[in-house]
Every structure is written in structure tokens, then in C-alpha cells.
Design a protein around this motif. Structure first.
Motif, PDB file in Angstrom:
ATOM      1  N   GLN A  36       3.908  -4.114 -11.166  1.00  0.00           N
ATOM      2  CA  GLN A  36       2.501  -3.992 -11.557  1.00  0.00           C
ATOM      3  C   GLN A  36       1.602  -3.534 -10.402  1.00  0.00           C
ATOM      4  OE1 GLN A  36       1.260  -4.464 -14.865  1.00  0.00           O
ATOM      5  NE2 GLN A  36       3.467  -4.231 -15.130  1.00  0.00           N
ATOM      6  N   ASP A  37       2.155  -2.726  -9.527  1.00  0.00           N
ATOM      7  CA  ASP A  37       1.413  -2.190  -8.387  1.00  0.00           C
ATOM      8  C   ASP A  37       2.020  -0.830  -8.053  1.00  0.00           C
ATOM      9  OD1 ASP A  37       1.239  -1.665  -5.358  1.00  0.00           O
ATOM     10  OD2 ASP A  37      -0.277  -3.223  -5.655  1.00  0.00           O
ATOM     11  N   TYR A  38       1.200   0.203  -8.113  1.00  0.00           N
ATOM     12  CA  TYR A  38       1.714   1.562  -7.936  1.00  0.00           C
ATOM     13  C   TYR A  38       2.302   1.777  -6.542  1.00  0.00           C
ATOM     14  CZ  TYR A  38       2.064   6.591  -8.358  1.00  0.00           C
ATOM     15  OH  TYR A  38       2.556   7.873  -8.395  1.00  0.00           O
ATOM     16  N   SER A  39       1.637   1.272  -5.516  1.00  0.00           N
ATOM     17  CA  SER A  39       2.141   1.454  -4.149  1.00  0.00           C
ATOM     18  C   SER A  39       3.496   0.780  -3.967  1.00  0.00           C
ATOM     19  CB  SER A  39       1.160   0.867  -3.130  1.00  0.00           C
ATOM     20  OG  SER A  39      -0.087   1.477  -3.232  1.00  0.00           O
ATOM     21  N   LEU A  40       3.610  -0.447  -4.464  1.00  0.00           N
ATOM     22  CA  LEU A  40       4.884  -1.154  -4.366  1.00  0.00           C
ATOM     23  C   LEU A  40       5.957  -0.465  -5.207  1.00  0.00           C
ATOM     24  CD1 LEU A  40       3.712  -4.891  -4.503  1.00  0.00           C
ATOM     25  CD2 LEU A  40       4.525  -3.608  -2.512  1.00  0.00           C
ATOM     26  N   ALA A  41       5.555   0.068  -6.354  1.00  0.00           N
ATOM     27  CA  ALA A  41       6.516   0.779  -7.206  1.00  0.00           C
ATOM     28  C   ALA A  41       7.047   2.013  -6.485  1.00  0.00           C
ATOM     29  CB  ALA A  41       5.860   1.165  -8.535  1.00  0.00           C
ATOM     30  N   GLU A  42       6.178   2.737  -5.799  1.00  0.00           N
ATOM     31  CA  GLU A  42       6.629   3.900  -5.029  1.00  0.00           C
ATOM     32  C   GLU A  42       7.606   3.468  -3.937  1.00  0.00           C
ATOM     33  OE1 GLU A  42       2.889   5.668  -3.787  1.00  0.00           O
ATOM     34  OE2 GLU A  42       3.295   7.370  -5.114  1.00  0.00           O
ATOM     35  N   ASP A  43       7.298   2.360  -3.266  1.00  0.00           N
ATOM     36  CA  ASP A  43       8.202   1.843  -2.231  1.00  0.00           C
ATOM     37  C   ASP A  43       9.561   1.482  -2.826  1.00  0.00           C
ATOM     38  OD1 ASP A  43       6.181   2.154  -0.383  1.00  0.00           O
ATOM     39  OD2 ASP A  43       5.672   0.019  -0.297  1.00  0.00           O
ATOM     40  N   ALA A  44       9.534   0.873  -3.999  1.00  0.00           N
ATOM     41  CA  ALA A  44      10.792   0.490  -4.654  1.00  0.00           C
ATOM     42  C   ALA A  44      11.610   1.729  -5.020  1.00  0.00           C
ATOM     43  CB  ALA A  44      10.509  -0.348  -5.903  1.00  0.00           C
ATOM     44  N   GLU A 111      -4.948  -5.875   0.092  1.00  0.00           N
ATOM     45  CA  GLU A 111      -5.958  -5.009  -0.511  1.00  0.00           C
ATOM     46  C   GLU A 111      -6.264  -3.837   0.409  1.00  0.00           C
ATOM     47  OE1 GLU A 111      -8.237  -3.274  -3.183  1.00  0.00           O
ATOM     48  OE2 GLU A 111      -6.985  -5.020  -3.556  1.00  0.00           O
ATOM     49  N   PHE A 112      -6.294  -4.085   1.711  1.00  0.00           N
ATOM     50  CA  PHE A 112      -6.528  -3.002   2.666  1.00  0.00           C
ATOM     51  C   PHE A 112      -5.410  -1.963   2.588  1.00  0.00           C
ATOM     52  CE2 PHE A 112      -5.834  -1.018   6.783  1.00  0.00           C
ATOM     53  CZ  PHE A 112      -7.060  -0.395   6.958  1.00  0.00           C
ATOM     54  N   VAL A 113      -4.165  -2.442   2.518  1.00  0.00           N
ATOM     55  CA  VAL A 113      -3.030  -1.522   2.435  1.00  0.00           C
ATOM     56  C   VAL A 113      -3.130  -0.690   1.154  1.00  0.00           C
ATOM     57  CG1 VAL A 113      -0.525  -1.398   2.139  1.00  0.00           C
ATOM     58  CG2 VAL A 113      -1.507  -2.869   3.898  1.00  0.00           C
ATOM     59  N   ARG A 114      -3.456  -1.333   0.040  1.00  0.00           N
ATOM     60  CA  ARG A 114      -3.601  -0.582  -1.219  1.00  0.00           C
ATOM     61  C   ARG A 114      -4.727   0.442  -1.095  1.00  0.00           C
ATOM     62  NH1 ARG A 114      -3.138  -5.878  -3.471  1.00  0.00           N
ATOM     63  NH2 ARG A 114      -0.989  -6.219  -4.062  1.00  0.00           N
ATOM     64  N   GLY A 115      -5.844   0.037  -0.479  1.00  0.00           N
ATOM     65  CA  GLY A 115      -6.959   0.956  -0.273  1.00  0.00           C
ATOM     66  C   GLY A 115      -6.573   2.115   0.625  1.00  0.00           C
ATOM     67  N   ALA A 116      -5.812   1.830   1.664  1.00  0.00           N
ATOM     68  CA  ALA A 116      -5.375   2.891   2.576  1.00  0.00           C
ATOM     69  C   ALA A 116      -4.487   3.880   1.846  1.00  0.00           C
ATOM     70  CB  ALA A 116      -4.633   2.281   3.768  1.00  0.00           C
ATOM     71  N   ARG A 118      -4.573   4.532  -1.354  1.00  0.00           N
ATOM     72  CA  ARG A 118      -5.434   5.310  -2.253  1.00  0.00           C
ATOM     73  C   ARG A 118      -6.133   6.432  -1.483  1.00  0.00           C
ATOM     74  NH1 ARG A 118      -6.414   0.232  -4.613  1.00  0.00           N
ATOM     75  NH2 ARG A 118      -8.275  -0.082  -3.359  1.00  0.00           N
ATOM     76  N   LEU A 119      -6.589   6.127  -0.272  1.00  0.00           N
ATOM     77  CA  LEU A 119      -7.234   7.158   0.544  1.00  0.00           C
ATOM     78  C   LEU A 119      -6.241   8.239   0.942  1.00  0.00           C
ATOM     79  CD1 LEU A 119      -9.557   5.044   2.874  1.00  0.00           C
ATOM     80  CD2 LEU A 119     -10.197   6.358   0.851  1.00  0.00           C
ATOM     81  N   LEU A 120      -5.056   7.834   1.349  1.00  0.00           N
ATOM     82  CA  LEU A 120      -4.042   8.813   1.741  1.00  0.00           C
ATOM     83  C   LEU A 120      -3.656   9.712   0.564  1.00  0.00           C
ATOM     84  CD1 LEU A 120      -1.766   6.646   4.039  1.00  0.00           C
ATOM     85  CD2 LEU A 120      -3.294   8.491   4.741  1.00  0.00           C
ATOM     86  N   ASP A 121      -3.661   9.150  -0.638  1.00  0.00           N
ATOM     87  CA  ASP A 121      -3.331   9.949  -1.817  1.00  0.00           C
ATOM     88  C   ASP A 121      -4.365  11.045  -2.071  1.00  0.00           C
ATOM     89  OD1 ASP A 121      -0.951   8.714  -2.423  1.00  0.00           O
ATOM     90  OD2 ASP A 121      -1.837   7.311  -3.855  1.00  0.00           O
ATOM     91  N   GLN A 122      -5.565  10.891  -1.504  1.00  0.00           N
ATOM     92  CA  GLN A 122      -6.607  11.900  -1.672  1.00  0.00           C
ATOM     93  C   GLN A 122      -6.460  13.056  -0.689  1.00  0.00           C
ATOM     94  OE1 GLN A 122     -10.616  10.267  -2.029  1.00  0.00           O
ATOM     95  NE2 GLN A 122      -9.738   8.306  -2.623  1.00  0.00           N
ATOM     96  N   ASP A 168     -13.554  10.815   7.150  1.00  0.00           N
ATOM     97  CA  ASP A 168     -14.536  11.187   6.127  1.00  0.00           C
ATOM     98  C   ASP A 168     -14.382  10.324   4.872  1.00  0.00           C
ATOM     99  OD1 ASP A 168     -15.465  13.140   7.863  1.00  0.00           O
ATOM    100  OD2 ASP A 168     -14.441  14.801   6.810  1.00  0.00           O
ATOM    101  N   LEU A 169     -13.137  10.091   4.457  1.00  0.00           N
ATOM    102  CA  LEU A 169     -12.876   9.274   3.275  1.00  0.00           C
ATOM    103  C   LEU A 169     -13.295   7.816   3.490  1.00  0.00           C
ATOM    104  CD1 LEU A 169      -9.415  10.734   2.188  1.00  0.00           C
ATOM    105  CD2 LEU A 169     -11.569  10.930   0.933  1.00  0.00           C
ATOM    106  N   LEU A 170     -13.068   7.299   4.710  1.00  0.00           N
ATOM    107  CA  LEU A 170     -13.463   5.919   5.014  1.00  0.00           C
ATOM    108  C   LEU A 170     -14.977   5.755   4.892  1.00  0.00           C
ATOM    109  CD1 LEU A 170     -11.100   5.144   8.005  1.00  0.00           C
ATOM    110  CD2 LEU A 170     -11.080   3.996   5.799  1.00  0.00           C
TER     111      LEU A 170
END
Length: 178
Positions: A36-44, A111-116, A118-122, A168-170
Motif C-alpha cells: 500500500q505504498d508506491y515507493s515501497l512497491a517499487e523497491d520490492a 514521510e520525508f522519504v516518500r516526499g523526496a 515524489r520530487l525525484l519522480d518529477q 526548485d522543487l523543494l
């Protein structure tokens, strides 16, 4: 997703790439259903494909249902292992700390890792890859250049652009002031 693997033959590399392209969405869905977490799913999925790489010799027909089941099973197991580790980490934090400060810090860091991510995905893919190789995998510019088959100069340019884009994204997302 970027894999830096060494294959013994072009056929082996082609098979791995074919399997990744054909089944990545299915594997990502399976991992997301569990985590139930996209970042963790990608890691898996990344972890699962590392296991696939080690077991490529077991795949006879890449288009068979058996191969799909094999990949989904490996992904499911990787996701369940990650979920178990996450739950164990939370339990250890909860048991080991009398106050809730450590648990709050852990949640904020997650939450910071998830936010990071999301920013990297941009970021453009080429900037994101160089940035992650440098800072997540601690690779030097020379190693990155060799892995991506680009010049060291271009690695430096992309790193500079990636850092600027991230800054810039931050600001844009309100993580830091202008």
C-alpha cells in the motif's frame, strides 16, 4: 527503474529486459496490493528482479503462465519480506522507546522519504538516474559515466541540473523557503 547488472551474454540481457518490460506492471500491482505504498512497491519489484536475475536459468518460456506466476511469486515474497521488516522496525521502535518522540521522528522520516521520491519522480529520467546513482548508490562520477555510457563531463552537467531542479522543487512544494 534502473538496473546495473552484468550479464554473461546478450541473450541473457535481452531475456531480462523482455521479462522486465512484459511483467513490470503486474509485479508492481502485486507489490502495491501488499505494501500500500508506491515507493515501497517499487523497491520490492527491484528486489524481485534482482532475484530474477539470479534465477534466469530457470526460465524456459518467457511468455508462459508459469513464468508470470514465477515472477509474481518472487515479487510477492519480496513485498512480504519488506512488510515484515517495516512492521518489525515499528515494533522495535515502540518497545524500545518510552516516549513517542522516536516513533514520531520515524514517521516523519518515512514521510520525508516518500516526499523526496515524489520530487525525484518529477525530474527528467536522465537527471533522476544520475542523481540516484550519485547519492543513493554512492557512486563516483567515473563509475556513473561508465554505467550509463556517457562522458564524465555530462555526468557533472546532469548532476548540476538535477540539484538545481531538486532545489526548485523543494521551494515550489514548500519544503524550504525561497
Amino acid at each position: 527503474m534502473l538496473f546495473l547488472l552484468t550479464f554473461s551474454s546478450a541473450e541473457e540481457r535481452d531475456l531480462f529486459e523482455y521479462l522486465y518490460q512484459k511483467y513490470k506492471k503486474l509485479c508492481l500491482k502485486k507489490a502495491y496490493d501488499i505494501l500500500q505504498d508506491y515507493s515501497l512497491a517499487e523497491d520490492a519489484v527491484s528486489e524481485a528482479y534482482l532475484r530474477v536475475y539470479k534465477n534466469l536459468h530457470k526460465i524456459e518460456d518467457p511468455d508462459s503462465g508459469r513464468t508470470a506466476a514465477f515472477l509474481v511469486t518472487i515479487t510477492r515474497n519480496a513485498a512480504l519480506t519488506m512488510l515484515s521488516r517495516e512492521q518489525k522496525n515499528l515494533e522495535e521502535l515502540d518497545e524500545g522507546q518510552e516516549d513517542s518522540f522516536a516513533l514520531e521522528q520515524f514517521a516523519l522520516s518515512q514521510e520525508f522519504v516518500r516526499g523526496a521520491y515524489r520530487l525525484l519522480d518529477q525530474m527528467d529520467e536522465e537527471l533522476r538516474h544520475v542523481f540516484l546513482l550519485k547519492f543513493a548508490y554512492d557512486m563516483g562520477n567515473k563509475e556513473i559515466a561508465r554505467a550509463l555510457n556517457i562522458s564524465q563531463n555530462l555526468v557533472g552537467v546532469r548532476l548540476h541540473r538535477a540539484k538545481k531542479k531538486l532545489a526548485d522543487l523543494l521551494v515550489k512544494e514548500g519544503f524550504v523557503g525561497a
